[in-house]
Design an enzyme around this catalytic site. Structure first.
Site, PDB file in Angstrom:
ATOM      1  N   ASP A  32      -5.260   3.457  10.665  1.00 33.15           N
ATOM      2  CA  ASP A  32      -4.090   2.898   9.990  1.00 33.15           C
ATOM      3  C   ASP A  32      -3.390   1.916  10.926  1.00 33.15           C
ATOM      4  O   ASP A  32      -3.230   2.170  12.124  1.00 33.15           O
ATOM      5  CB  ASP A  32      -3.133   4.014   9.574  1.00 33.15           C
ATOM      6  N   ILE A  33      -2.949   0.792  10.371  1.00 35.34           N
ATOM      7  CA  ILE A  33      -2.318  -0.257  11.182  1.00 35.34           C
ATOM      8  C   ILE A  33      -0.929   0.171  11.662  1.00 35.34           C
ATOM      9  O   ILE A  33      -0.401  -0.394  12.633  1.00 35.34           O
ATOM     10  CB  ILE A  33      -2.260  -1.566  10.359  1.00 35.34           C
ATOM     11  N   ASN A  89      -1.586   9.809  -1.477  1.00 35.05           N
ATOM     12  CA  ASN A  89      -0.389   9.384  -2.190  1.00 35.05           C
ATOM     13  C   ASN A  89      -0.792   8.749  -3.524  1.00 35.05           C
ATOM     14  O   ASN A  89      -1.738   7.959  -3.576  1.00 35.05           O
ATOM     15  CB  ASN A  89       0.393   8.365  -1.355  1.00 35.05           C
ATOM     16  N   GLY A  95       4.554   7.562  -3.105  1.00 32.90           N
ATOM     17  CA  GLY A  95       4.582   6.765  -1.883  1.00 32.90           C
ATOM     18  C   GLY A  95       3.367   5.876  -1.700  1.00 32.90           C
ATOM     19  O   GLY A  95       3.115   5.388  -0.594  1.00 32.90           O
ATOM     20  N   GLN A  96       2.608   5.640  -2.784  1.00 31.97           N
ATOM     21  CA  GLN A  96       1.427   4.780  -2.664  1.00 31.97           C
ATOM     22  C   GLN A  96       1.860   3.320  -2.621  1.00 31.97           C
ATOM     23  O   GLN A  96       2.556   2.843  -3.519  1.00 31.97           O
ATOM     24  CB  GLN A  96       0.484   5.013  -3.846  1.00 31.97           C
ATOM     25  N   HIS A 102      -7.054   5.947  -1.331  1.00 32.61           N
ATOM     26  CA  HIS A 102      -7.364   6.186   0.081  1.00 32.61           C
ATOM     27  C   HIS A 102      -6.808   7.545   0.479  1.00 32.61           C
ATOM     28  O   HIS A 102      -5.748   7.959   0.019  1.00 32.61           O
ATOM     29  CB  HIS A 102      -6.783   5.084   0.980  1.00 32.61           C
ATOM     30  N   HIS A 104      -5.472   9.727   3.591  1.00 31.68           N
ATOM     31  CA  HIS A 104      -4.971   9.701   4.968  1.00 31.68           C
ATOM     32  C   HIS A 104      -5.488  10.933   5.709  1.00 31.68           C
ATOM     33  O   HIS A 104      -5.439  12.046   5.166  1.00 31.68           O
ATOM     34  CB  HIS A 104      -3.446   9.752   5.005  1.00 31.68           C
TER      35      HIS A 104
HETATM   36  P1  AMP Z   1      -0.067   4.430   1.118  1.00 30.19           P
HETATM   37  O1  AMP Z   1       1.399   4.255   1.408  1.00 30.19           O
HETATM   38  O2  AMP Z   1      -0.493   5.838   0.880  1.00 30.19           O
HETATM   39  O3  AMP Z   1      -0.525   3.487   0.017  1.00 30.19           O
HETATM   40  O4  AMP Z   1      -0.832   4.028   2.452  1.00 30.19           O
HETATM   41  C1  AMP Z   1      -1.173   2.714   2.771  1.00 30.19           C
HETATM   42  C2  AMP Z   1      -1.456   2.694   4.249  1.00 30.19           C
HETATM   43  O5  AMP Z   1      -2.177   1.521   4.545  1.00 30.19           O
HETATM   44  C3  AMP Z   1      -0.200   2.673   5.118  1.00 30.19           C
HETATM   45  O6  AMP Z   1      -0.202   3.816   5.974  1.00 30.19           O
HETATM   46  C4  AMP Z   1      -0.315   1.362   5.891  1.00 30.19           C
HETATM   47  O7  AMP Z   1       0.157   1.468   7.209  1.00 30.19           O
HETATM   48  C5  AMP Z   1      -1.809   1.109   5.833  1.00 30.19           C
HETATM   49  N1  AMP Z   1      -2.214  -0.285   5.969  1.00 30.19           N
HETATM   50  C6  AMP Z   1      -1.688  -1.350   5.330  1.00 30.19           C
HETATM   51  N2  AMP Z   1      -2.347  -2.472   5.685  1.00 30.19           N
HETATM   52  C7  AMP Z   1      -3.325  -2.090   6.553  1.00 30.19           C
HETATM   53  C8  AMP Z   1      -4.336  -2.777   7.279  1.00 30.19           C
HETATM   54  N3  AMP Z   1      -4.488  -4.132   7.185  1.00 30.19           N
HETATM   55  N4  AMP Z   1      -5.149  -2.079   8.094  1.00 30.19           N
HETATM   56  C9  AMP Z   1      -4.983  -0.741   8.217  1.00 30.19           C
HETATM   57  N5  AMP Z   1      -4.064  -0.031   7.558  1.00 30.19           N
HETATM   58  C10 AMP Z   1      -3.235  -0.688   6.741  1.00 30.19           C
END
Ligand code: AMP
Ligand code: ZN
Length: 116
Positions: A32-33, A89, A95-96, A102, A104
């Site tokens: 995760d970024i 999520n 919280g999506q 995906h 986590h």
């Molecule tokens: P969600 O809030 O469950 O939709 O999770 C989305 C996740 O994607 C968040 O934890 C972000 O930090 C992560 N995210 C968004 N953009 C990127 C990216 N380019 N590379 C890796 N993770 C990302």
């Protein structure tokens, strides 16, 4: 948002860089970024499914495969003995923020309950 417009489709296709920790025919996983724990990995199917709510019965093996990949990553990251959390999520109140399903995988610290 699907296919060419979807961030996680782009990462799965290799068109947007990410730190991959797993890749197979069905699933990729990357760090995760914006990590919320010492280990924070996202397990993402190559197929675009926007959320769990959009998943079909025929996606059952894909969804099960995501869980087993999460399990294997947790073992490899040294989390299996101490424990870890998986989170999926769904939708706005869930919280999506990225509308490509995906899972986590979070670990390396004690997790609170209930989640925020
Ligand atoms: P969600 O809030 O469950 O939709 O999770 C989305 C996740 O994607 C968040 O934890 C972000 O930090 C992560 N995210 C968004 N953009 C990127 C990216 N380019 N590379 C890796 N993770 C990302
Ligand atoms: Zn997508």
């Amino acid at each position: 948002m699907t296919g060419p417009d979807c961030l996680f489709c782009k990462i799965a296709a290799g068109d947007v860089p990410a730190t991959l920790v797993h890749a197979d025919a069905q699933v990729v996983a990357f760090r995760d970024i914006n990590p919320q724990a010492p280990v924070h990995v996202l397990v993402v199917p190559r197929k675009h499914v926007s959320s769990l709510d959009e998943a079909r019965g025929a996606d059952d093996s894909l969804l099960g495969g995501m869980l087993l990949v999460a399990r294997d990553i947790a073992r490899r990251e040294g989390l299996a003995d101490r424990g870890y959390r998986t989170v999926l999520n769904v939708g706005d109140e869930g919280g999506q923020t990225v509308h490509h399903i995906h899972l986590h995988v979070l670990g390396g610290r004690a997790m609170g309950w209930p989640p925020g």
